[in-house]
Design a protein around this motif. Structure first.
Motif, PDB file in Angstrom:
ATOM      1  N   LYS A 263       0.834  -1.196   0.000  1.00 28.83           N
ATOM      2  CA  LYS A 263       0.000   0.000   0.000  1.00 28.83           C
ATOM      3  C   LYS A 263       0.878   1.258   0.000  1.00 28.83           C
ATOM      4  CE  LYS A 263      -3.910   2.159   2.393  1.00 28.83           C
ATOM      5  NZ  LYS A 263      -3.299   3.462   2.705  1.00 28.83           N
ATOM      6  N   ALA A 264       2.152   1.092   0.363  1.00 32.26           N
ATOM      7  CA  ALA A 264       3.108   2.203   0.331  1.00 32.26           C
ATOM      8  C   ALA A 264       3.285   2.761  -1.069  1.00 32.26           C
ATOM      9  CB  ALA A 264       4.461   1.751   0.886  1.00 32.26           C
ATOM     10  N   CYS A 265       2.799   2.054  -2.089  1.00 36.41           N
ATOM     11  CA  CYS A 265       2.948   2.554  -3.461  1.00 36.41           C
ATOM     12  C   CYS A 265       2.304   3.924  -3.630  1.00 36.41           C
ATOM     13  CB  CYS A 265       2.377   1.565  -4.467  1.00 36.41           C
ATOM     14  SG  CYS A 265       0.611   1.247  -4.340  1.00 36.41           S
ATOM     15  N   VAL A 266       1.213   4.189  -2.925  1.00 28.16           N
ATOM     16  CA  VAL A 266       0.561   5.494  -3.040  1.00 28.16           C
ATOM     17  C   VAL A 266       1.523   6.606  -2.641  1.00 28.16           C
ATOM     18  CG1 VAL A 266      -1.263   6.959  -2.096  1.00 28.16           C
ATOM     19  CG2 VAL A 266      -1.769   4.596  -2.716  1.00 28.16           C
ATOM     20  N   HIS A 267       2.175   6.445  -1.506  1.00 26.13           N
ATOM     21  CA  HIS A 267       3.111   7.463  -1.008  1.00 26.13           C
ATOM     22  C   HIS A 267       4.293   7.628  -1.961  1.00 26.13           C
ATOM     23  CE1 HIS A 267       5.661   9.750   1.684  1.00 26.13           C
ATOM     24  NE2 HIS A 267       6.577   8.798   1.636  1.00 26.13           N
ATOM     25  N   LEU A 268       4.822   6.518  -2.474  1.00 24.10           N
ATOM     26  CA  LEU A 268       6.012   6.588  -3.321  1.00 24.10           C
ATOM     27  C   LEU A 268       5.722   7.282  -4.642  1.00 24.10           C
ATOM     28  CD1 LEU A 268       7.492   3.076  -2.550  1.00 24.10           C
ATOM     29  CD2 LEU A 268       8.477   5.282  -1.909  1.00 24.10           C
ATOM     30  N   TRP A 269       4.604   6.953  -5.281  1.00 24.26           N
ATOM     31  CA  TRP A 269       4.316   7.615  -6.567  1.00 24.26           C
ATOM     32  C   TRP A 269       3.928   9.084  -6.355  1.00 24.26           C
ATOM     33  CZ3 TRP A 269       4.667   2.383  -7.247  1.00 24.26           C
ATOM     34  CH2 TRP A 269       5.288   1.971  -8.448  1.00 24.26           C
ATOM     35  N   ARG A 270       3.372   9.403  -5.224  1.00 27.49           N
ATOM     36  CA  ARG A 270       3.159  10.820  -4.931  1.00 27.49           C
ATOM     37  C   ARG A 270       4.492  11.548  -4.832  1.00 27.49           C
ATOM     38  NH1 ARG A 270      -1.467   9.958  -0.267  1.00 27.49           N
ATOM     39  NH2 ARG A 270      -3.309  10.049  -1.637  1.00 27.49           N
ATOM     40  N   GLN A 271       5.504  10.870  -4.253  1.00 22.54           N
ATOM     41  CA  GLN A 271       6.836  11.485  -4.182  1.00 22.54           C
ATOM     42  C   GLN A 271       7.412  11.726  -5.573  1.00 22.54           C
ATOM     43  OE1 GLN A 271       8.809   8.677  -1.284  1.00 22.54           O
ATOM     44  NE2 GLN A 271       9.397  10.594  -0.317  1.00 22.54           N
ATOM     45  N   PHE A 272       7.173  10.800  -6.489  1.00 18.56           N
ATOM     46  CA  PHE A 272       7.620  10.996  -7.874  1.00 18.56           C
ATOM     47  C   PHE A 272       6.963  12.223  -8.503  1.00 18.56           C
ATOM     48  CE2 PHE A 272       8.750   6.308  -8.324  1.00 18.56           C
ATOM     49  CZ  PHE A 272      10.073   6.534  -8.669  1.00 18.56           C
ATOM     50  N   GLY A 273       5.769  12.584  -8.030  1.00 21.34           N
ATOM     51  CA  GLY A 273       5.046  13.723  -8.594  1.00 21.34           C
ATOM     52  C   GLY A 273       3.667  13.394  -9.121  1.00 21.34           C
ATOM     53  N   LEU A 274       3.225  12.150  -8.950  1.00 24.12           N
ATOM     54  CA  LEU A 274       1.914  11.729  -9.413  1.00 24.12           C
ATOM     55  C   LEU A 274       0.847  12.144  -8.400  1.00 24.12           C
ATOM     56  CD1 LEU A 274       0.346   9.969 -11.549  1.00 24.12           C
ATOM     57  CD2 LEU A 274       0.661   8.048  -9.969  1.00 24.12           C
ATOM     58  N   SER A 275      -0.269  12.642  -8.891  1.00 24.09           N
ATOM     59  CA  SER A 275      -1.411  12.932  -8.025  1.00 24.09           C
ATOM     60  C   SER A 275      -2.198  11.644  -7.805  1.00 24.09           C
ATOM     61  CB  SER A 275      -2.316  13.987  -8.662  1.00 24.09           C
ATOM     62  OG  SER A 275      -3.550  14.080  -7.963  1.00 24.09           O
ATOM     63  N   VAL A 276      -2.352  11.243  -6.530  1.00 21.21           N
ATOM     64  CA  VAL A 276      -3.161  10.068  -6.182  1.00 21.21           C
ATOM     65  C   VAL A 276      -4.137  10.486  -5.099  1.00 21.21           C
ATOM     66  CG1 VAL A 276      -3.200   7.657  -5.478  1.00 21.21           C
ATOM     67  CG2 VAL A 276      -1.198   8.557  -6.675  1.00 21.21           C
ATOM     68  N   THR A 277      -5.417  10.452  -5.417  1.00 24.13           N
ATOM     69  CA  THR A 277      -6.449  10.843  -4.457  1.00 24.13           C
ATOM     70  C   THR A 277      -7.381   9.663  -4.214  1.00 24.13           C
ATOM     71  OG1 THR A 277      -7.865  11.692  -6.229  1.00 24.13           O
ATOM     72  CG2 THR A 277      -6.374  13.258  -5.162  1.00 24.13           C
ATOM     73  N   GLU A 278      -8.110   9.721  -3.094  1.00 21.30           N
ATOM     74  CA  GLU A 278      -9.036   8.648  -2.749  1.00 21.30           C
ATOM     75  C   GLU A 278     -10.365   9.234  -2.314  1.00 21.30           C
ATOM     76  OE1 GLU A 278     -11.420   6.222  -0.192  1.00 21.30           O
ATOM     77  OE2 GLU A 278     -10.155   7.845   0.579  1.00 21.30           O
ATOM     78  N   GLU A 279     -11.449   8.672  -2.823  1.00 22.37           N
ATOM     79  CA  GLU A 279     -12.779   9.092  -2.407  1.00 22.37           C
ATOM     80  C   GLU A 279     -13.721   7.905  -2.507  1.00 22.37           C
ATOM     81  OE1 GLU A 279     -16.210  12.456  -3.405  1.00 22.37           O
ATOM     82  OE2 GLU A 279     -14.275  12.492  -4.447  1.00 22.37           O
ATOM     83  N   ASN A 280     -14.369   7.594  -1.387  1.00 19.67           N
ATOM     84  CA  ASN A 280     -15.333   6.490  -1.332  1.00 19.67           C
ATOM     85  C   ASN A 280     -14.734   5.175  -1.823  1.00 19.67           C
ATOM     86  OD1 ASN A 280     -17.373   8.250  -0.387  1.00 19.67           O
ATOM     87  ND2 ASN A 280     -17.851   8.869  -2.499  1.00 19.67           N
ATOM     88  N   GLY A 281     -13.471   4.938  -1.458  1.00 17.37           N
ATOM     89  CA  GLY A 281     -12.831   3.674  -1.796  1.00 17.37           C
ATOM     90  C   GLY A 281     -12.271   3.583  -3.197  1.00 17.37           C
ATOM     91  N   VAL A 282     -12.362   4.656  -3.972  1.00 21.82           N
ATOM     92  CA  VAL A 282     -11.807   4.670  -5.330  1.00 21.82           C
ATOM     93  C   VAL A 282     -10.572   5.566  -5.345  1.00 21.82           C
ATOM     94  CG1 VAL A 282     -12.208   5.258  -7.744  1.00 21.82           C
ATOM     95  CG2 VAL A 282     -14.059   4.278  -6.362  1.00 21.82           C
ATOM     96  N   TYR A 283      -9.459   5.018  -5.840  1.00 22.93           N
ATOM     97  CA  TYR A 283      -8.217   5.792  -5.955  1.00 22.93           C
ATOM     98  C   TYR A 283      -8.084   6.293  -7.390  1.00 22.93           C
ATOM     99  CZ  TYR A 283      -6.713   4.292  -1.345  1.00 22.93           C
ATOM    100  OH  TYR A 283      -6.630   4.100   0.024  1.00 22.93           O
ATOM    101  N   VAL A 284      -7.752   7.574  -7.523  1.00 25.25           N
ATOM    102  CA  VAL A 284      -7.587   8.178  -8.846  1.00 25.25           C
ATOM    103  C   VAL A 284      -6.141   8.636  -8.990  1.00 25.25           C
ATOM    104  CG1 VAL A 284      -8.340   9.959 -10.450  1.00 25.25           C
ATOM    105  CG2 VAL A 284      -9.990   8.932  -8.853  1.00 25.25           C
ATOM    106  N   ALA A 285      -5.456   8.097 -10.001  1.00 27.91           N
ATOM    107  CA  ALA A 285      -4.054   8.444 -10.267  1.00 27.91           C
ATOM    108  C   ALA A 285      -3.987   9.265 -11.546  1.00 27.91           C
ATOM    109  CB  ALA A 285      -3.215   7.176 -10.401  1.00 27.91           C
ATOM    110  N   GLU A 286      -3.377  10.454 -11.454  1.00 33.16           N
ATOM    111  CA  GLU A 286      -3.291  11.333 -12.620  1.00 33.16           C
ATOM    112  C   GLU A 286      -2.017  12.156 -12.546  1.00 33.16           C
ATOM    113  OE1 GLU A 286      -5.951  14.719 -15.003  1.00 33.16           O
ATOM    114  OE2 GLU A 286      -6.534  14.070 -12.975  1.00 33.16           O
ATOM    115  N   ASN A 287      -1.303  12.210 -13.658  1.00 36.10           N
ATOM    116  CA  ASN A 287      -0.127  13.083 -13.755  1.00 36.10           C
ATOM    117  C   ASN A 287      -0.575  14.410 -14.360  1.00 36.10           C
ATOM    118  OD1 ASN A 287       2.265  14.402 -14.157  1.00 36.10           O
ATOM    119  ND2 ASN A 287       3.341  12.616 -15.011  1.00 36.10           N
ATOM    120  N   LYS A 288      -0.742  15.392 -13.495  1.00 43.93           N
ATOM    121  CA  LYS A 288      -1.252  16.697 -13.937  1.00 43.93           C
ATOM    122  C   LYS A 288      -0.155  17.561 -14.541  1.00 43.93           C
ATOM    123  CE  LYS A 288      -4.999  16.593 -10.565  1.00 43.93           C
ATOM    124  NZ  LYS A 288      -5.662  17.286  -9.427  1.00 43.93           N
ATOM    125  N   ASN A 289       1.079  17.048 -14.532  1.00 42.06           N
ATOM    126  CA  ASN A 289       2.216  17.785 -15.096  1.00 42.06           C
ATOM    127  C   ASN A 289       2.811  17.056 -16.292  1.00 42.06           C
ATOM    128  OD1 ASN A 289       2.255  19.903 -13.051  1.00 42.06           O
ATOM    129  ND2 ASN A 289       2.952  18.292 -11.643  1.00 42.06           N
TER     130      ASN A 289
END
Length: 428
Positions: A263-289
């Motif tokens: 589950k640490a993958c969320v934190h690591l890819w956020r460090q790379f610069g990826l936006s990862v958000t969670e709402e109602n059990g759904v995770y959304v990954a998006e590179n806004k840059n």
């Protein structure tokens, strides 16, 4: 060996992550140790799952498929002697050996691929101290006779947590109390936490101590139904695809409260610069840059001691990230389905990346783009799936494509569902 060719594409959409292989191994084995039938699901019928089901049947259990991927596991009469085919699954092998010993079943364990060469010496040293005779030439076949006796089991924590998990399954079955004592610091602790959580779901209690764990003897496995959560280690491949392609990718079926270390993958890819958000059990990954140099990604330092399975996917993202990424404490990857450190070095170098394998990990200097090319999959499912993210940005042909059947048979289907291109093979 079959090849797959990934071609550049914008990957986005929604994907349901398959059930956790780690949790499913544990739940199926726990169900097999129950005195009454237990339903476990959903189960993704990968080669590793089939290996564990072979073990369930070898100890006398029966397996009946029901709707929506649920399996009903019913107890049966344990044989006196049996041969157990563990396929290429290290989890199956290391979980089952002490369980068969605790049940007093004479057993010969065999396997395929690189499994016969993977470390098993912990049991070779430990089991004879506790009433079990072991016959092996250093790997598989591995033959045991006798019945496991309770006591103090001294185990290194830095070889594989699977040895500890195997003991935690077996020792509650013994009449007397036992302890497991760590002789070196524990790595992959998340997998042990997951084991203890699954065991608790079957009414088995494990007490953590300052030096390891205390296990009360005479416990009974009980459960009627066990639901398997989504697999965070598989989610990592789609986080890498989102980082390199842009996304957004919506990830369904994951537990926010999961004890899976990956589950640490969320934190690591956020460090790379990826936006990862969670709402109602759904995770959304998006590179806004995605339109910025290096896709807006930047190198990071990664301690992989607790998350070794994520290294291939992390390495691919790092190959596109500005600056240096250092992945350390990943020595155990030399002993997986292939030497994953050398495999990822060779594969990414063939694609034009600046990467160097060191004894305990990888050093990667990211580039704005890779040239593409051909890479050896090394019959390793995680290598083949990790390279799909690179294929979002350059054409990549990978050998041994069928190896994904080991853990995620539907990976190519899900990659294509998101808009990815994977030519040359169809595994569903």
């Amino acid at each position: 060996m079959a090849e797959v060719t990934y071609r550049p594409a914008h990957v986005k959409g929604e994907v349901r992550i398959p059930p956790s292989k780690s949790a499913a191994h544990r739940a199926l084995l726990s169900a097999a140790l129950c005195k009454t039938p237990c339903r476990v699901g959903p189960i993704d019928h990968s080669a590793d799952m089939e290996a564990t089901l072979n073990g369930v049947c070898a100890m006398g259990g029966t397996v009946k498929a029901e709707e929506n991927g649920v399996l009903c596991i019913a107890p049966g009469t344990a044989p006196q002697s049996v041969t157990v085919d563990c396929g290429e699954s290290g989890s199956t092998l290391r979980f089952l050996i002490p369980v068969f010993a605790a049940l007093g079943i004479e057993a010969t364990f065999v396997g395929h691929g690189r499994l016969p060469e993977r470390p098993i010496g912990v049991y070779t040293d430990l089991l004879p101290q506790h009433g079990v005779t072991v016959e092996t030439a250093g790997g598989l076949p591995f033959h045991i006779t006798g019945k496991l006796q309770s006591g103090d089991f001294r185990v290194p924590g830095n070889i594989s947590s699977q040895f500890i998990t195997g003991l935690l399954f077996a020792l509650p079955l013994l009449k007397k109390d036992s302890t497991v004592t760590l002789t070196t610091p524990l790595e992959s602790k998340g997998y042990i936490d997951l084991t203890i959580e699954v065991l608790a779901g079957f009414g088995v209690k494990i007490e953590e101590t300052e030096t390891g764990w205390h296990i009360s003897g005479g416990q009974t496995y009980r459960a009627e139904h066990y639901t398997v959560e989504g697999d965070w280690s598989q989610a990592a491949f789609f986080l890498s695809e989102a980082a390199i392609s842009g996304g957004p990718i919506r990830l369904l079926g994951l537990s926010e409260t999961s004890l899976q270390g990956d589950k640490a993958c969320v934190h690591l890819w956020r460090q790379f610069g990826l936006s990862v958000t969670e709402e109602n059990g759904v995770y959304v990954a998006e590179n806004k840059n995605i339109d910025k140099p290096y896709r807006g990604l930047h190198g990071i330092a990664i301690d992989a001691a607790q998350i070794p399975d994520m290294v291939p996917a992390l390495a691919v993202t790092a190959a596109f990230a500005e600056g240096e990424t250092v992945i350390s404490h990943a020595e155990r990857l030399h002993l997986k389905e292939c030497d994953r450190l050398l495999a990822m070095e060779a594969a990414l170098k063939n694609l034009g990346a600046d990467i160097k394998a060191v004894p305990d990990g990888l050093i990667i200097h990211g580039k704005p783009a890779l040239t593409g090319g051909k890479a050896e999959g090394m019959n390793d499912h995680r290598v083949v799936m990790a390279l799909a993210a690179a294929g979002c940005a350059c054409t990549v042909t990978v050998t041994d494509a069928e190896s994904i059947k080991k853990s995620y048979p539907g990976f190519f289907r899900d990659h294509k569902h998101l808009g990815g291109i994977a030519d040359g093979i169809d595994l569903g």
